[in-house]
Design a protein around this motif. Structure first.
Motif, PDB file in Angstrom:
ATOM      1  N   GLU A 168      30.024  -4.188 -18.233  1.00 35.65           N
ATOM      2  CA  GLU A 168      31.178  -4.485 -18.411  1.00 35.65           C
ATOM      3  C   GLU A 168      31.978  -3.716 -19.513  1.00 35.65           C
ATOM      4  OE1 GLU A 168      34.149  -8.308 -18.813  1.00 35.65           O
ATOM      5  OE2 GLU A 168      31.880  -8.434 -18.845  1.00 35.65           O
ATOM      6  N   ALA A 169      31.167  -3.687 -20.655  1.00 40.30           N
ATOM      7  CA  ALA A 169      31.860  -3.044 -21.803  1.00 40.30           C
ATOM      8  C   ALA A 169      32.233  -1.331 -21.488  1.00 40.30           C
ATOM      9  CB  ALA A 169      31.004  -2.992 -22.705  1.00 40.30           C
ATOM     10  N   GLU A 170      31.544  -0.974 -20.769  1.00 34.76           N
ATOM     11  CA  GLU A 170      31.719   0.676 -20.394  1.00 34.76           C
ATOM     12  C   GLU A 170      32.941   0.800 -19.692  1.00 34.76           C
ATOM     13  OE1 GLU A 170      27.967   2.381 -19.092  1.00 34.76           O
ATOM     14  OE2 GLU A 170      27.243   2.029 -20.739  1.00 34.76           O
ATOM     15  N   ALA A 171      33.023  -0.273 -18.467  1.00 34.92           N
ATOM     16  CA  ALA A 171      33.994  -0.340 -17.563  1.00 34.92           C
ATOM     17  C   ALA A 171      35.371  -0.491 -18.479  1.00 34.92           C
ATOM     18  CB  ALA A 171      33.700  -1.325 -16.370  1.00 34.92           C
ATOM     19  N   GLU A 172      35.278  -1.444 -19.166  1.00 29.21           N
ATOM     20  CA  GLU A 172      36.591  -1.902 -19.971  1.00 29.21           C
ATOM     21  C   GLU A 172      36.929  -0.867 -20.888  1.00 29.21           C
ATOM     22  OE1 GLU A 172      39.281  -4.853 -21.629  1.00 29.21           O
ATOM     23  OE2 GLU A 172      38.177  -4.492 -19.798  1.00 29.21           O
ATOM     24  N   GLU A 173      36.098  -0.025 -21.562  1.00 26.80           N
ATOM     25  CA  GLU A 173      36.327   1.428 -22.279  1.00 26.80           C
ATOM     26  C   GLU A 173      36.994   2.226 -21.614  1.00 26.80           C
ATOM     27  OE1 GLU A 173      34.183   4.387 -25.474  1.00 26.80           O
ATOM     28  OE2 GLU A 173      32.864   3.024 -24.094  1.00 26.80           O
ATOM     29  N   GLU A 174      36.396   2.546 -20.090  1.00 28.90           N
ATOM     30  CA  GLU A 174      37.021   3.311 -19.414  1.00 28.90           C
ATOM     31  C   GLU A 174      38.535   2.952 -19.055  1.00 28.90           C
ATOM     32  OE1 GLU A 174      37.563   6.303 -15.977  1.00 28.90           O
ATOM     33  OE2 GLU A 174      36.570   6.278 -17.811  1.00 28.90           O
ATOM     34  N   THR A 175      38.843   1.819 -18.682  1.00 30.59           N
ATOM     35  CA  THR A 175      40.113   1.368 -18.105  1.00 30.59           C
ATOM     36  C   THR A 175      40.860   1.259 -19.262  1.00 30.59           C
ATOM     37  OG1 THR A 175      38.879  -0.436 -16.795  1.00 30.59           O
ATOM     38  CG2 THR A 175      41.248  -0.818 -17.287  1.00 30.59           C
ATOM     39  N   LEU A 176      40.812   1.060 -20.426  1.00 28.61           N
ATOM     40  CA  LEU A 176      41.522   1.494 -21.595  1.00 28.61           C
ATOM     41  C   LEU A 176      41.745   2.807 -21.972  1.00 28.61           C
ATOM     42  CD1 LEU A 176      40.464  -1.583 -23.626  1.00 28.61           C
ATOM     43  CD2 LEU A 176      42.736  -1.329 -22.471  1.00 28.61           C
ATOM     44  N   ARG A 177      40.558   3.656 -21.725  1.00 21.50           N
ATOM     45  CA  ARG A 177      41.055   5.069 -22.286  1.00 21.50           C
ATOM     46  C   ARG A 177      41.899   5.660 -21.182  1.00 21.50           C
ATOM     47  NH1 ARG A 177      36.013   6.517 -21.162  1.00 21.50           N
ATOM     48  NH2 ARG A 177      35.258   6.436 -23.291  1.00 21.50           N
ATOM     49  N   ILE A 178      41.810   5.463 -19.755  1.00 21.58           N
ATOM     50  CA  ILE A 178      42.755   5.918 -18.990  1.00 21.58           C
ATOM     51  C   ILE A 178      44.256   5.472 -19.343  1.00 21.58           C
ATOM     52  CG2 ILE A 178      43.713   5.828 -16.659  1.00 21.58           C
ATOM     53  CD1 ILE A 178      41.085   7.378 -17.084  1.00 21.58           C
ATOM     54  N   LEU A 179      44.344   4.107 -19.667  1.00 21.73           N
ATOM     55  CA  LEU A 179      45.473   3.374 -19.959  1.00 21.73           C
ATOM     56  C   LEU A 179      46.446   4.466 -21.075  1.00 21.73           C
ATOM     57  CD1 LEU A 179      47.453   1.117 -19.252  1.00 21.73           C
ATOM     58  CD2 LEU A 179      46.783  -0.094 -21.420  1.00 21.73           C
ATOM     59  N   HIS A 180      45.401   4.810 -22.294  1.00 21.08           N
ATOM     60  CA  HIS A 180      46.043   5.394 -23.318  1.00 21.08           C
ATOM     61  C   HIS A 180      45.988   6.764 -23.302  1.00 21.08           C
ATOM     62  CE1 HIS A 180      46.259   1.288 -25.343  1.00 21.08           C
ATOM     63  NE2 HIS A 180      44.854   1.188 -25.261  1.00 21.08           N
ATOM     64  N   GLU A 181      44.826   7.443 -23.117  1.00 25.70           N
ATOM     65  CA  GLU A 181      44.682   8.717 -23.171  1.00 25.70           C
ATOM     66  C   GLU A 181      45.181   9.578 -22.233  1.00 25.70           C
ATOM     67  OE1 GLU A 181      40.578   9.850 -24.340  1.00 25.70           O
ATOM     68  OE2 GLU A 181      40.348   8.272 -25.539  1.00 25.70           O
ATOM     69  N   GLN A 226      57.164  -0.245 -13.727  1.00 26.06           N
ATOM     70  CA  GLN A 226      55.583  -0.107 -13.996  1.00 26.06           C
ATOM     71  C   GLN A 226      55.185   1.288 -13.579  1.00 26.06           C
ATOM     72  OE1 GLN A 226      52.436  -3.114 -12.550  1.00 26.06           O
ATOM     73  NE2 GLN A 226      52.108  -1.341 -11.161  1.00 26.06           N
ATOM     74  N   ALA A 227      54.935   2.186 -14.821  1.00 24.07           N
ATOM     75  CA  ALA A 227      54.614   3.361 -14.795  1.00 24.07           C
ATOM     76  C   ALA A 227      53.326   3.905 -14.313  1.00 24.07           C
ATOM     77  CB  ALA A 227      55.218   4.266 -15.835  1.00 24.07           C
ATOM     78  N   GLY A 228      52.240   2.870 -14.494  1.00 26.99           N
ATOM     79  CA  GLY A 228      50.954   3.454 -14.453  1.00 26.99           C
ATOM     80  C   GLY A 228      50.154   2.037 -14.460  1.00 26.99           C
ATOM     81  N   THR A 229      49.046   1.813 -13.868  1.00 25.27           N
ATOM     82  CA  THR A 229      47.998   0.688 -13.810  1.00 25.27           C
ATOM     83  C   THR A 229      46.625   1.209 -13.952  1.00 25.27           C
ATOM     84  OG1 THR A 229      48.216   0.627 -11.359  1.00 25.27           O
ATOM     85  CG2 THR A 229      49.470  -0.969 -12.675  1.00 25.27           C
ATOM     86  N   SER A 230      45.869   0.472 -14.612  1.00 23.78           N
ATOM     87  CA  SER A 230      44.461   0.814 -14.960  1.00 23.78           C
ATOM     88  C   SER A 230      43.709  -0.405 -14.685  1.00 23.78           C
ATOM     89  CB  SER A 230      44.135   1.380 -16.253  1.00 23.78           C
ATOM     90  OG  SER A 230      42.781   1.889 -16.371  1.00 23.78           O
ATOM     91  N   HIS A 231      42.699  -0.639 -13.793  1.00 22.62           N
ATOM     92  CA  HIS A 231      42.053  -1.804 -13.439  1.00 22.62           C
ATOM     93  C   HIS A 231      40.780  -1.941 -13.710  1.00 22.62           C
ATOM     94  CE1 HIS A 231      45.925  -2.204 -11.133  1.00 22.62           C
ATOM     95  NE2 HIS A 231      45.595  -1.204 -10.602  1.00 22.62           N
ATOM     96  N   ASN A 232      40.311  -2.985 -14.325  1.00 23.73           N
ATOM     97  CA  ASN A 232      38.701  -3.130 -14.544  1.00 23.73           C
ATOM     98  C   ASN A 232      38.610  -4.193 -13.344  1.00 23.73           C
ATOM     99  OD1 ASN A 232      36.221  -4.299 -15.090  1.00 23.73           O
ATOM    100  ND2 ASN A 232      36.686  -4.416 -17.268  1.00 23.73           N
ATOM    101  N   LEU A 233      37.805  -3.650 -12.446  1.00 29.22           N
ATOM    102  CA  LEU A 233      37.511  -4.320 -11.166  1.00 29.22           C
ATOM    103  C   LEU A 233      36.274  -5.331 -11.355  1.00 29.22           C
ATOM    104  CD1 LEU A 233      37.944  -1.447  -8.622  1.00 29.22           C
ATOM    105  CD2 LEU A 233      39.888  -3.090  -9.366  1.00 29.22           C
ATOM    106  N   GLY A 234      35.710  -5.253 -12.405  1.00 28.24           N
ATOM    107  CA  GLY A 234      34.611  -6.277 -12.545  1.00 28.24           C
ATOM    108  C   GLY A 234      33.337  -5.721 -11.667  1.00 28.24           C
ATOM    109  N   GLN A 235      32.721  -6.815 -11.021  1.00 25.17           N
ATOM    110  CA  GLN A 235      31.939  -6.471  -9.988  1.00 25.17           C
ATOM    111  C   GLN A 235      32.176  -7.102  -8.676  1.00 25.17           C
ATOM    112  OE1 GLN A 235      28.665  -8.590 -12.181  1.00 25.17           O
ATOM    113  NE2 GLN A 235      27.500  -6.769 -12.372  1.00 25.17           N
TER     114      GLN A 235
END
Length: 480
Positions: A168-181, A226-235
């Motif tokens: 989950e931590a890796e998925a959350e990191e990915e979700t936020l990386r896309i949002l910011h970077e 809303q200009a963009g969305t990034s989703h952590n879909l969990g499992q």
């Protein structure tokens, strides 16, 4: 080209938007196909520049492009309950093909989590196969009832990223990386549009997601987009499609997946953030033509001298500036000036016989219309002057949009203040309500919680609706 073809924003903002889409030659309603548009050459050129800048960022964060089918078996859509409930009203189905009824209908792709989940379940076996970092550029279809060019159409174009991770931590990191970077960086740096980065509420999150993050921008009528969305879909999708892997302890685990996307609605955001009553205004980085040169002459002798100067002047621009020389003889200079202003070209250069003799040109900047934005400058050093001006305009448009947003954002402490503020812009308020409270507010004000900003004040206040103490602030606004 007459200037009165654009309705003033203060008179009818919605018609102003439609007028710009039409007169800037960006798109046309595809009247023979319900809810769809034809994106014309100028509009598609803007989208291509957006694609290029986004694609560079996506690949820089380790993702590769792929392509999945347009048609998805209907049974796939039905597998994730929350997902199907969220998209059911928007789904278009194919029930007949090749002259025969299909044994199972296909859904025209509204989004691709389901079909990608199916293939991820085939491709992933071990933790060594993770992460999977893929993106696709595609068109999708959602059967919208009320449409508006770029902002909301039945068919639109986007990129959708889909990744799978071991934790989950890796998925959350990915979700936020896309949002910011990727998203926030692109929208602010390329589009010159300031955004608020935040978390969606349970009511507003993507159907089937564990958490949804977004970037929200303010348009010139004070409404949010809303200009963009990034989703952590969990499992959730991993369980629905049996996306499993064997971990280092030889234990079978469900993968953690993400999805994220931006679409051609960004063109709508671009229009509504920067344009004016004269037409489209484009930030230089996304202008298909950054500089247009309009040569002015009355006879062949003057034409020869002016065009020779234009050729000499523009020789240094190749590979540095996107430019066009408008040497059409069947249109007057005034017509050309108006046309390129309507289309949002950042810089216009005018050059006639007197300018040739003086070794000067007239330079007009689109972000400051009229005489205030026009000056006479030497031909010497013109390339560097234009490059500096384009950079100045890019920064200036961002700062102007940011100042507008700040001027139309207010902290509110009572429900009456909230109702008044969402008439003019963003209302920032403490919030401790639930989904039922959100729905009531939306029914009464037509405003929604756009996001829970990632930057929080770190103080305690009272909820604008329930009066309960909380440290969480949210942004309320009416939205597109």
């Amino acid at each position: 080209m007459p200037k009165d073809v654009i309705t003033q924003r203060s008179v009818d903002y919605n018609q102003w938007y439609l007028d710009i889409v039409r007169e800037a030659d960006l798109a046309e309603v595809a009247e023979v196909v319900r809810g769809c548009i034809v994106v014309k050459a100028h509009g598609w050129a803007i989208w291509e520049l957006m694609q290029r800048a986004l694609d560079e960022r996506i690949k820089a964060t380790g993702h590769a492009n792929v392509q999945f089918p347009l048609l998805i078996p209907k049974s796939f859509i039905m597998k994730e309950a929350e997902h199907v409930e969220g998209f059911a009203p928007e789904v278009a189905e194919v029930t007949r093909a090749g002259g025969e009824e299909l044994a199972e209908p296909y859904v025209i792709r509204p989004t691709s989590e389901t079909i990608i989940g199916y293939f991820y379940s085939k491709w992933i076996r071990s933790y060594r196969d993770l992460p999977l970092l893929y993106n696709q550029w595609a068109n999708v279809m959602r059967w919208e009832m009320r449409t508006r060019p770029f902002l909301r159409t039945a068919e639109f174009w986007w990129q959708e990223g889909h990744t799978a991770h071991a934790t989950e931590a890796e998925a959350e990191e990915e979700t936020l990386r896309i949002l910011h970077e990727v998203y926030a960086d692109f929208v602010e740096q390329e589009m010159a549009v300031p955004v608020i980065r935040g978390l969606k509420t349970e009511k507003e999150k993507f159907p089937g997601a564990l958490r949804s993050y977004c970037i929200e921008a303010m348009m010139q009528d004070g409404r949010a987009l809303q200009a963009g969305t990034s989703h952590n879909l969990g499992q959730n999708f991993a369980r629905a499609f049996d996306i499993t892997f064997t971990d280092q302890n030889n234990t079978i685990q469900y993968a953690w997946t993400t999805s994220w996307g931006v679409s051609t609605r960004l063109i709508g955001a671009l229009i509504m953030t920067h344009s004016d009553d004269e037409g489209l205004v484009l930030p230089p980085r996304l202008a298909p033509i950054q500089v247009v040169v309009v040569p002015i002459y009355k006879n062949d002798e003057e034409r020869s001298a002016v065009m020779e100067a234009v050729t000499r002047m523009t020789a240094a621009w190749k590979g540095r500036l996107r430019f066009k020389v408008d040497d059409r003889d069947n249109y007057s200079p005034g017509y050309k000036f108006n046309e390129w202003e309507l289309k949002g070209v950042p810089v216009r250069i005018e050059i006639g016989p007197k300018d040739v003799a003086k070794e000067t040109v007239a330079l007009a900047r689109r972000d400051i219309p009229g005489k205030a934005g026009k000056s006479f400058v030497p031909q010497a050093g013109l390339t560097e002057r234009i490059e500096a001006l384009l950079a100045e305009m890019q920064t200036g448009l961002f700062q102007r949009a940011l100042a507008f947003r700040e001027a139309h954002t207010a902290d509110v402490t009572t429900y009456d203040e909230l109702k008044a503020q969402v008439e003019r812009g963003f209302a920032r308020a403490f919030w401790a309500g639930d989904t039922a409270d959100e729905k009531r507010i939306q029914e009464e004000t037509r405003a929604t919680i756009r996001c829970i900003p990632l930057e929080q004040p770190g103080t305690v206040g009272r909820c604008v609706y329930t009066g309960r103490e909380t440290s969480r602030q949210v942004i309320f606004a009416r939205a597109y």
